[in-house]
Write a protein that holds these residues in place. Sequence first.
Motif, PDB file in Angstrom:
ATOM      1  N   GLU A  58      44.905  50.951  29.450  1.00  0.00           N
ATOM      2  CA  GLU A  58      44.842  49.778  29.901  1.00  0.00           C
ATOM      3  C   GLU A  58      43.313  49.468  30.710  1.00  0.00           C
ATOM      4  O   GLU A  58      43.044  49.262  31.904  1.00  0.00           O
ATOM      5  CB  GLU A  58      45.679  49.523  31.304  1.00  0.00           C
ATOM      6  N   GLU A  60      41.607  47.052  30.658  1.00  0.00           N
ATOM      7  CA  GLU A  60      41.457  45.754  31.317  1.00  0.00           C
ATOM      8  C   GLU A  60      41.695  45.758  32.680  1.00  0.00           C
ATOM      9  O   GLU A  60      40.860  44.994  33.647  1.00  0.00           O
ATOM     10  CB  GLU A  60      41.971  44.507  30.880  1.00  0.00           C
ATOM     11  N   LYS A  61      42.600  46.650  33.291  1.00  0.00           N
ATOM     12  CA  LYS A  61      43.120  46.769  34.463  1.00  0.00           C
ATOM     13  C   LYS A  61      42.067  47.874  35.192  1.00  0.00           C
ATOM     14  O   LYS A  61      41.923  47.581  36.412  1.00  0.00           O
ATOM     15  CB  LYS A  61      44.374  47.558  34.264  1.00  0.00           C
ATOM     16  N   ALA A  63      38.871  47.718  34.534  1.00  0.00           N
ATOM     17  CA  ALA A  63      37.671  47.152  34.778  1.00  0.00           C
ATOM     18  C   ALA A  63      37.972  46.167  35.761  1.00  0.00           C
ATOM     19  O   ALA A  63      37.036  45.883  36.728  1.00  0.00           O
ATOM     20  CB  ALA A  63      37.352  46.323  33.414  1.00  0.00           C
ATOM     21  N   ALA A  64      38.984  45.591  35.889  1.00  0.00           N
ATOM     22  CA  ALA A  64      39.457  44.705  37.023  1.00  0.00           C
ATOM     23  C   ALA A  64      39.316  45.405  38.319  1.00  0.00           C
ATOM     24  O   ALA A  64      38.831  44.859  39.300  1.00  0.00           O
ATOM     25  CB  ALA A  64      40.812  44.268  36.947  1.00  0.00           C
TER      26      ALA A  64
END
Length: 75
Positions: A58, A60-61, A63-64
């Motif tokens: 994940e 994107e998670k 990076a968030a």
Amino acid sequence: MTELLNLVAHGFRRSNITAVDLISYSPWIELGDMHDLPFDDDTFDVVLLGWVLAYSNEPEKAAAQVVRVARPGAV
């Protein structure tokens, strides 16, 4: 650990460096998950990721989470 020593060799104070990994035997590295970082919002001026996003299912998670813990204007 190499990244930490490199930062210290370039003049960063050890007391100003925080490192996280899932598994570590070093007292310099806190245990934690890049998908749920154990830090408050807007904590860091600089965030360095070394060889981690490629191992995430994940990204994107992860990076968030980096964006969340980085202060506004952070590098």
